[in-house]
Design a protein around this motif. Structure first.
Motif, PDB file in Angstrom:
ATOM      1  N   PHE A   1       0.810  -1.219   0.000  1.00  0.00           N
ATOM      2  CA  PHE A   1       0.000   0.000   0.000  1.00  0.00           C
ATOM      3  C   PHE A   1       0.843   1.269   0.000  1.00  0.00           C
ATOM      4  CE2 PHE A   1      -2.415  -3.369   2.082  1.00  0.00           C
ATOM      5  CZ  PHE A   1      -3.552  -3.371   1.295  1.00  0.00           C
ATOM      6  N   GLU A   2       2.175   1.117  -0.101  1.00  0.00           N
ATOM      7  CA  GLU A   2       3.030   2.295  -0.052  1.00  0.00           C
ATOM      8  C   GLU A   2       2.915   3.151  -1.301  1.00  0.00           C
ATOM      9  OE1 GLU A   2       7.052   1.091   0.887  1.00  0.00           O
ATOM     10  OE2 GLU A   2       6.796   2.098   2.811  1.00  0.00           O
ATOM     11  N   GLN A   3       2.744   2.505  -2.453  1.00  0.00           N
ATOM     12  CA  GLN A   3       2.707   3.244  -3.718  1.00  0.00           C
ATOM     13  C   GLN A   3       1.309   3.842  -3.896  1.00  0.00           C
ATOM     14  OE1 GLN A   3       3.748   0.998  -7.176  1.00  0.00           O
ATOM     15  NE2 GLN A   3       3.604   2.723  -8.543  1.00  0.00           N
ATOM     16  N   ALA A   4       1.116   5.044  -3.359  1.00  0.00           N
ATOM     17  CA  ALA A   4      -0.201   5.688  -3.397  1.00  0.00           C
ATOM     18  C   ALA A   4      -0.222   6.918  -4.282  1.00  0.00           C
ATOM     19  CB  ALA A   4      -0.637   6.062  -1.983  1.00  0.00           C
ATOM     20  N   ILE A   5       0.952   7.318  -4.804  1.00  0.00           N
ATOM     21  CA  ILE A   5       1.041   8.522  -5.640  1.00  0.00           C
ATOM     22  C   ILE A   5       1.539   8.123  -7.018  1.00  0.00           C
ATOM     23  CG2 ILE A   5       2.119  10.784  -5.941  1.00  0.00           C
ATOM     24  CD1 ILE A   5       2.409  10.952  -2.922  1.00  0.00           C
ATOM     25  N   VAL A   6       0.822   8.521  -8.052  1.00  0.00           N
ATOM     26  CA  VAL A   6       1.216   8.236  -9.426  1.00  0.00           C
ATOM     27  C   VAL A   6       2.093   9.372  -9.935  1.00  0.00           C
ATOM     28  CG1 VAL A   6       0.413   7.917 -11.791  1.00  0.00           C
ATOM     29  CG2 VAL A   6      -0.845   6.871  -9.897  1.00  0.00           C
ATOM     30  N   THR A   7       3.363   9.082 -10.232  1.00  0.00           N
ATOM     31  CA  THR A   7       4.258  10.101 -10.775  1.00  0.00           C
ATOM     32  C   THR A   7       4.500   9.905 -12.265  1.00  0.00           C
ATOM     33  OG1 THR A   7       6.164   8.759 -10.132  1.00  0.00           O
ATOM     34  CG2 THR A   7       5.440  10.442  -8.571  1.00  0.00           C
TER      35      THR A   7
ATOM     36  N   ASN B   1     -11.386   9.241   0.190  1.00  0.00           N
ATOM     37  CA  ASN B   1     -10.215   9.635  -0.581  1.00  0.00           C
ATOM     38  C   ASN B   1      -9.324   8.407  -0.769  1.00  0.00           C
ATOM     39  OD1 ASN B   1      -7.357  10.478  -0.876  1.00  0.00           O
ATOM     40  ND2 ASN B   1      -8.170  12.539  -0.707  1.00  0.00           N
ATOM     41  N   VAL B   2      -9.001   8.068  -2.012  1.00  0.00           N
ATOM     42  CA  VAL B   2      -8.261   6.833  -2.301  1.00  0.00           C
ATOM     43  C   VAL B   2      -6.897   6.840  -1.622  1.00  0.00           C
ATOM     44  CG1 VAL B   2      -7.316   5.373  -4.121  1.00  0.00           C
ATOM     45  CG2 VAL B   2      -9.439   6.621  -4.515  1.00  0.00           C
ATOM     46  N   ARG B   3      -6.193   7.941  -1.700  1.00  0.00           N
ATOM     47  CA  ARG B   3      -4.840   7.978  -1.143  1.00  0.00           C
ATOM     48  C   ARG B   3      -4.873   7.834   0.379  1.00  0.00           C
ATOM     49  NH1 ARG B   3      -1.924  13.007  -3.019  1.00  0.00           N
ATOM     50  NH2 ARG B   3      -2.160  11.935  -5.014  1.00  0.00           N
ATOM     51  N   ASP B   4      -5.821   8.519   1.032  1.00  0.00           N
ATOM     52  CA  ASP B   4      -5.921   8.393   2.488  1.00  0.00           C
ATOM     53  C   ASP B   4      -6.261   6.961   2.890  1.00  0.00           C
ATOM     54  OD1 ASP B   4      -5.343  11.027   2.792  1.00  0.00           O
ATOM     55  OD2 ASP B   4      -7.403  11.682   3.134  1.00  0.00           O
TER      56      ASP B   4
END
Length: 683
Positions: free
Chosen positions: A6-12, A393-396
């Motif tokens: 679950f660490e990869q929560a931000i799409v760069t 919120n998906v990231r939260d």
């Protein structure tokens, strides 16, 4: 070691998105797909016009804007030419920035995991599509004579770009009858009421030469790319390509003239897309345009120009609603606001069922122990999140799942640790590792370099105003003046003019210097055949600092810029002040070299630095060693992989080798990159 899924929560990097939950934000995705499909009607060349730009809004950071872009790009592979646009930083060169990024994106394959050495690039596909469909149109109408037109049409429509590139008859036909093909192109566009800004002959020669004629002289292929980016082309190279004199950009173009040429070139590309696939221009992280009123206003002008002048394209912008309404939109003219179709496309959070499915997907991809997986998907754990709301919120949600995973994965004898946010350095290192693994990012980026020059200089520097065609900014430190320019072009007369301006500045303020950054994808200055080479080399030994940025230095600057963009967007829990303080400290050693007043330390005079050769595929030895290491260990971080591989390899080499091994999955988290061995996985 158990990797936290679950660490990869931000799409760069949208082209590298993971699997998505069925039904999550399906409505805006399907609407965008319908809009692109509407641009792909019958009848070539098309003159498809979108009713306006589309805005994808999120209630707050973390609802999946970039992830949805990645899903859109995945669904559109083979159906559109995809251009992902991070924020530009200089409103005075916005069209040049967009055009440069468009051509750079086209120089790589659609898929982020594909190698440009093996897979067809978007530019090769574009040229192939335009030339073949133009020829097929001519054959069907009888304009191109053939003894057996139907057989030839079937061959052309079924041949891939590589096959036609090897077909000497096809290449010879295009060269021998270039005038007839140029007239055919003009006539087919004219029938639709379309007219190229550059001549059809100019376009035809550039496309044909890049695709089929420049293998023996790679510098001519680079000159074709310069022309596509609206940069000047040396007269000798222009003549070798076959560019008519009227289509050769003046070498001293600057300011509004250069912007107008870039705008016209982009419009021409979109017009030619009527023979092939539409463009999709995606402007992400638009919160950054609120930095200044001028920057925000320029985005409105860009949207108006794209929608009014560019056919066969869809313009998509993403935004968090509050900064968009409060920071960007107030600086737009009403006419520009009207170019965005209402209602906006809105993102929603995950509901109860989607949340459960998201957890299952992450756990299945990670190979987490069944005992932990069962506890995470149990009703009691999920119900607590939805006791007071229907959407999250998906990231939260992913962050809280990650905390729960860490708790369940902790050994009984291991003390409970209070969750802590990653430090600023960890956020920076994560972005640095990702850029190291993405060749398409390590190219000349005038916006990131302009940001570096203007916003990261060390303390004690006083800004200097410049009124120059070639210099964008300046700093004075300790009584010495340093001016900066960003030149990707390769015209000898333009560089000669830069030297003359440097001589005048140095005469007025002895000891001043001019700095021009050179990235590995740029051609060496001076060119081997330039008559002005000796004068430029002499200047390099006095006041002209051609500053080479190797791939690692470039990655560090661009990672710092990404950190800045993400802090502004709210993607990471850092204030802009915290991010700025960190990158200034991180980049200070580089700045000390940039500001160095001693020419003997600049690596000049001497022979021009050769451009970095094209990236090679990872060697079979490295791939075999990496495969065996991960097969044996199952999970390893990038750092552990670096420590255990013998002989050693660089992070860039490991990423390149990993991309060629389907059984190895990479997970990019905020703290580290983790590799996992998955023997059943296919590429």
């Amino acid at each position: 070691m158990i990797a936290n899924p679950f660490e990869q929560a931000i799409v760069t990097e949208p082209r590298r998105v993971s699997a998505s939950v069925p039904g999550l934000n399906e409505e805006p995705l399907e609407r965008l797909l319908q809009l692109v499909e509407a641009l792909c009607g019958a009848g070539l060349p098309r003159d498809a016009r979108s009713p306006g730009a589309r805005l994808l809004v999120s209630p707050a950071p973390g609802y999946g804007k970039s992830h949805l872009i990645g899903r859109l790009f995945g669904r559109l592979e083979g159906r559109a030419t995809l251009v992902y646009l991070r924020p530009y930083t200089n409103p005075a060169s916005c069209w040049r920035s967009i055009l440069t990024k468009t051509v750079q994106e086209m120089e790589f394959p659609e898929s982020a995991g594909a190698s440009p050495l093996e897979a067809e690039t978007q530019l090769e596909a574009f040229i192939h599509g335009v030339l073949v469909r133009m020829a097929v149109n001519g054959l069907r109408r009888g304009v191109i004579a053939s003894r057996d037109p139907q057989t030839l049409i079937a061959y052309l429509e079924g041949a891939c770009a590589a096959e036609l590139c090897a077909n000497e008859t096809w290449k010879s036909l295009l060269r021998r009858r270039s005038g007839a093909f140029a007239e055919l192109l003009r006539r087919q566009l004219h029938e639709r009421g379309l007219h190229l800004r550059a001549s059809p002959a100019g376009w035809l020669h550039v496309l044909v030469h890049f695709a089929y004629g420049g293998r023996d002289r790679p510098e001519l292929r680079r000159a074709c790319l310069d022309w596509l980016k609206a940069s000047g082309v040396d007269d000798e190279e222009a003549q070798a390509i076959g560019l008519p004199p009227a289509d050769r950009p003046p070498w001293d173009l600057a300011g509004e003239q250069a912007e107008e040429l870039a705008r016209a070139r982009l419009a021409d590309l979109c017009m030619l897309a009527g023979f092939f696939r539409p463009f999709v221009f995606c402007f992400d992280q638009t919160e950054n345009y609120a930095a200044t009123p001028e920057l925000a206003a320029s985005l409105g002008l860009v949207v108006e120009g794209l929608t009014a002048e560019c056919v066969n394209q869809l313009t998509l912008l993403t935004a968090n609603l509050t900064p968009w309404v409060n920071g960007v939109l107030p600086h737009w003219q009403d006419a520009h606001k009207d170019r965005i179709v209402k209602p906006y496309l809105e993102l929603k959070g995950v509901n109860r069922g989607q949340a459960a499915e998201l957890v299952r997907l992450r756990l299945a991809a990670s190979g987490a122990p069944e005992a932990i997986a069962a506890r995470l998907v149990e009703d009691a754990f999920l119900e607590r999140f939805f006791a007071e709301t229907s959407f999250l919120n998906v990231r939260d949600f992913l962050r809280r799942c990650g905390e729960r995973f860490e708790e369940l994965a902790r050994r009984p004898d291991e003390p409970r640790r209070k969750p802590k946010e990653p430090a600023v350095e960890e956020f920076y290192r994560a972005r640095l590792e990702k850029i190291r693994a993405q060749p398409r990012r390590r190219v000349f980026n005038p916006d990131a370099l302009f940001w570096f020059v203007k916003h990261t200089a060390p303390e004690g520097c006083r800004p200097l105003q410049t009124r120059s065609r070639y210099l964008l900014h300046g700093w004075e430190r300790g009584g010495r003046k340093v001016y900066f320019g960003l030149e990707a072009g390769h015209h000898p007369r333009r560089w000669q003019a830069i030297v003359r301006e440097g001589e005048a500045l140095n005469a007025a303020a002895p000891g001043c210097k001019l700095v021009f950054f050179r990235t590995p994808d740029l051609r060496p200055v001076p060119g081997a055949r330039w008559k002005t080479a000796s004068a430029i080399q002499a200047a390099r030994g006095a006041f002209l600092h051609l500053f080479p940025l190797d791939p690692e230095e470039l990655s560090r600057v661009y990672a710092a810029h990404d950190l800045h963009l993400d802090a502004v967007e709210g993607d990471i829990p850092l204030s802009l002040e915290e991010a700025t303080a960190f990158v200034k400290a991180e980049l200070r050693p580089l700045w000390e070299r940039v500001l160095d007043p001693a020419p003997e330390n600049w690596g000049a005079p001497g022979p021009p630095a050769a451009a970095e050769p094209a990236a090679k595929e990872p060697g079979s030895s490295l791939k075999a060693r990496l495969r065996e290491l991960l097969r044996r260990e199952k999970f390893l971080s990038l750092q552990e992989t670096l420590e255990r591989l013998h002989p050693p390899a660089t992070p860039e080499e490991i990423h390149s080798a990993r991309a060629a091994i389907p059984e190895i999955q990479a997970y990019d988290g905020p703290r580290m990159t983790v590799f996992q061995w998955r023997p059943g996985r296919k590429g």
